[in-house]
Design an enzyme around this catalytic site. Sequence first.
Site, PDB file in Angstrom:
ATOM      1  CG  ASP B 347     -34.582   9.398  29.812  1.00 58.36           C
ATOM      2  OD1 ASP B 347     -34.347   8.280  29.349  1.00 58.36           O
ATOM      3  OD2 ASP B 347     -33.724  10.295  29.972  1.00 58.36           O
ATOM      4  CG  ASP B 690     -28.862   8.655  29.149  1.00 58.34           C
ATOM      5  OD1 ASP B 690     -28.944   7.420  29.013  1.00 58.34           O
ATOM      6  OD2 ASP B 690     -29.482   9.289  29.999  1.00 58.34           O
TER       7      ASP B 690
END
Lengths: 279, 992
Positions: B347, B690
């Site tokens: 990320d 996620d």
Amino acid sequence: MTKKEKKSFNQCMAEWKLFLYNPTTREFLGRTTKSWGLILLFYLVFYGFLAALFSFTMWAMLQTLNDEVPKYRDQIPSPGLMVFPKPVTALDYSFRVSDPESYRGYVDDLTKFLKSYDLEEQKNLTACPDGALREQKGPTYTACQFPVVSLKGCSGVEDPEFGYSTGNPCILVKMNRIIGLKPQGKPRINCISKGEKTATLSTYPSNGTIDLKYFPYYGKKLHVRYLQPLVAVQVAFNTTSTGKEVTVECKIDGSPNLRNQDDRDKFLGRVVFKITMHA
Amino acid sequence: MEFGKTRGRVTPQELNPSSGPKPKRVPKMVGRRKKEKVKRKKNKANIEELKKEVVMDDHKLTLEELSRRYSVDLTKGLRPEKAQEILDRDGPNTLTPPPTTPEWVKFCKQLFGGFSILLWTGAILCFVAYGIQTYFNEEPTKDNLYLGIVLAVVVFITGCFSYYQEAKSSKIMESFKSMVPQQALVIRGGEKMQINVQNVVVGDLVEVKGGDRIPADIRLISAQGCKVDNSSLTGESEPQSRFPHFTHENLLETRNICFFSTNCVEGTARGIVIATGDSTVMGRIASLTSGLAVGQTPIATEIKHFIHIITMVCLTLTAKRMAKKNCLVKNLEAVETLGSTSIICSDKTGTLTQNRMTVAHLWFDKTTYEADTSEEQTVNTFAKDSDTWFILARIAGLCNRADFKPDQETLPIAKRATTGDASESALLKFIEQSYSSVKEMREKSPKVAEIPFNSTNKYQISIHLREDSSQTHVLLMKGAPERILAFCSSYLLNGQEYSMDEEMKEAFQNAYLELGGLGERVLGFCFLNLPNTFSKGFKFNTDEVNFPMENFCFVGLISMIDPPRPAVPEAVCKCRSAGIKVIMVTGDHPITAKAIAKGVGIISEGTETAEDTTAQLKVHVRQIDSRDVKAIVVHGSDLKDMSSAQLDEILRNYTEIVFARTSPQQKLIIVEGCQRQGNVVAATGDGVNDSPALKKADIGIAMGITGSDVSKQAADMILLDDNFASIVTGVEEGRLIFDNLKKSIAYTLTSNIPEITPFLLFIILGIPLPLGTITILCIDLGTDMVPAISLAYESAESDIMKRAPRDPKNDKLVNYRLIGMAYGQIGMIQALAGFFTYFVILAENGFKPADLLGIRHDWENSYVNDLEDSYGQQWTFEQRKILEFTCQTGFFVSIVIVQWADLIICKTRRNSVFQQGMKNKILIFGILEETFLAAFLCYTPGMDMALRMYPLKIFWWLCAIPYSILIFIYDEVRKFAIRNHPGGWLERETYY
């Protein structure tokens, strides 16, 4: 990660075949000829070098050794006792008086052993004075004569059957050779029959004495024709007793530096054997 | 208990009565309500039965009835004292841990399992033999007794040791689990508070939001778009919506109940706790969920039992070490997988960046200045003496709605918490740090009116009393630069006002483009000194503007960015040299994403994307040879239209990839794409969405600070500080442990050769046995143990992050090169050392090597008591046995001495020991320990009885030393050749 898929038997075989010889890459057992050659050459050189190095260190070590006397003798401070005829499996002599074949082995063994004690053989040996250690300075070392007649009936001179045919078998007892060993006092071999008194024992030379003149021993190389002193035990079974079986224990006695008692070592300064005689 | 991966989840199949184990004993009954609920029989757990017997009617109650039953205020919650009372009564809100294997069973398993059972059998046989001897023999030798005792003691001690290790590592893993406490947001006495889930009580008013785990069984009283994932309870994978209305008679079907340990996927909800701990629906089928089958890790299957302890020690040590470096490993296996990672999908926000806006650049006086964006913010590099700066700083400080939260004076400015949005907080902190106290500034020039920022205006205005003349006002304005410029008719240059001209406008445009191109958020600043007509007391009307809104004076621009974390560029660089591809996956704008990617080195300096190149060469994208371009920024909308083949192509062809504007679902596609290429993928994530990607990835990494409970559950590893650099540390540790395990195994395996060859030569050459069973055991279980473990503490070699990731398919823990080294080379030298000592001892006592060949028959015959040596001496059986055992002791000592060298060479695989140093204290301790142990075994009185080991002369210790030196020199030369001829034959054949 994904699970391993099960391979079929044929697939397995095909993989094995490919591993054995892969025609496309010309690999044999996973390596090409050149690869095999290199790895074999590597190990050949490597092991060759190791072998040379090992041989060299061994050679160097052997150079430090003395040919006459071993470097250390502390592993055998005190001698063991050993009997003849030589036992095969256990110290258990069994024979039949009426059957010469049953004791032929023992007689042959004794005869063979006493061969080096022949008068002829002892001709060149020194007649040494009794009762004292015989220390020598070299450069030549002489061996003392051992009068085999002192073994009386067990010398094989008068009775080539060593008493086996008459029911009075002889057993020879000897002390192990140890380089430089000097017994103190008056060493003798003392034999007794254990347990029930079924037999009387006679020892020759009388009292089982081992003369000090045979000590010290100077080793195979220097002390060439050395003869070990012997003691013979002759067993005479009591006619009254029913069992013709006796267990004999012989010990070194009369010498403070020769040990005869060790928990672990049953042959250190002593020996136990059994004689069974059938009619 | 729900900590494991998905395998921990209960699927409907598992709830099937035929396969379900018996239910757990009825939990301790406390309170009135529990008694009526826990009425079930002790027969097989059955979901149908559960449904039938759950006599709960909370879902049918109206809110008033609910409030009455639990005597709780539906807005303020329980009083804290009352909550404490209930907590004392009901106990903590946890499930009774499943009946674990009792400790004594584990202990016995260690004591009697596997290899130990052989030794026990040996010991028992010894005792039996001793018993028989005492029975038939008046004066038995005590050998067998002693040997039996020694064997028993050795097995017992190693059993204790491995039990201790097992217990320790499971304890550490347990403690890891408790390091990520589950929190719940409860409202008690009208105050919201975060408490540990254990402290939630029946009747508590709780609030849950997307990403939370439901802390207890909850009856909802209000909900906004709340959806829950009940898959852990019912197996339904589709999220179900939840609202306060009663929809179904059945508790499990109704929509107004959320169940303990299920997940809230999105939305928010409030509810009253109706059951906690074991009395929850989940708690009552706990016995079903608790039987988590912990599969054997692949690394465990790869190694032999006796190395098992070492492996456990290594992995545990590493897990512990990683926890110190903020990587919390949830299963030991992950440590090793991490080491073979070849792609990290990371990320951006919070992981690569600091997750806080920071002022990066200022533009005033027609000059761009750089502000310090490091986390410490110590250096200030711009012109502070310019008058324009003073004015700019005042605008930024005054025209700003952000403020510091109270009681933070002791904290450094950068770390203080603020109210207000990210950009305003960034300005606030920046001004506080590089100008002066904003609080004082605001006190001196109080705000009289303001127009807050909104997305249509794109500006913010505030009017303040002037500091220098308290009777007049000044209008301050900030906002989107192009909007600000439109209001301005003049500009400031070094404190002097000039009227706006084309040159200035162009300079402004360039600066704006430049800063925007850096991916930064740019704000413009201007002001107007209001004329005297607007003196003190004037009523400013912000709705119907009654003050001038033109001819402002432009001051400058300030741009902000969420800066990369300081350690990240270095970490990315490390990844690059370690052959690990870092892929950025972000929801951010491509320009920002690219700027950060460049900032941290994911797109390296000098590398350009196709767009960059086209911009420079002024040609169309299609005209560029894609082979020349190494970097790419993929837009999420493009990704959507791509086939997996196209994605594969991108992943294959580009080394530097950034995915921008992606949805979390696309992360899963990216992870899968990477795995298709045969990569071992690590993926980070924090949100609920996620978790599929985290589960799919070989290593799922959740964020400890910003991560949701759900993502933490799905992950294999948790980053306690959310920092990307910690992942790289983890990778390094993972590689290190794999290396160290290899080293440890190489060390342990080596001594097998000198242990086996004596028996072979005993048979083939007929020499007295050079090494007995007891001495072999002494090596394997005694002297080799600590040194082998000490290699786990070895620090990394210099190339650890400079080589390509391990290929898990081909690079196994134990490979033929390792075997070749250990068995074919070092082991052989060791065996020679042992044999040399053996021959020396025999020769010096009278048995020359040449006379030993074929002596075995007489030597082993206990009735041959006058065996003649090379000098004519005669040996009794026992005398020569003692000599033989002395030789075995000598052989044993020689192995210990050559193992010194082996240990030292095993420290490194490529580096020289001189480069590596001898800093491993445990290893030095290991060498000393094995030496002392050998001396102890050799010289302690009574050892001759117990182990048949005899004192050696000092010289015999030295025999093996030349071989020890040979091992050391040989291996140093080998490593030297490997270092100097990378990829050469020696490396291919001997680098394990």
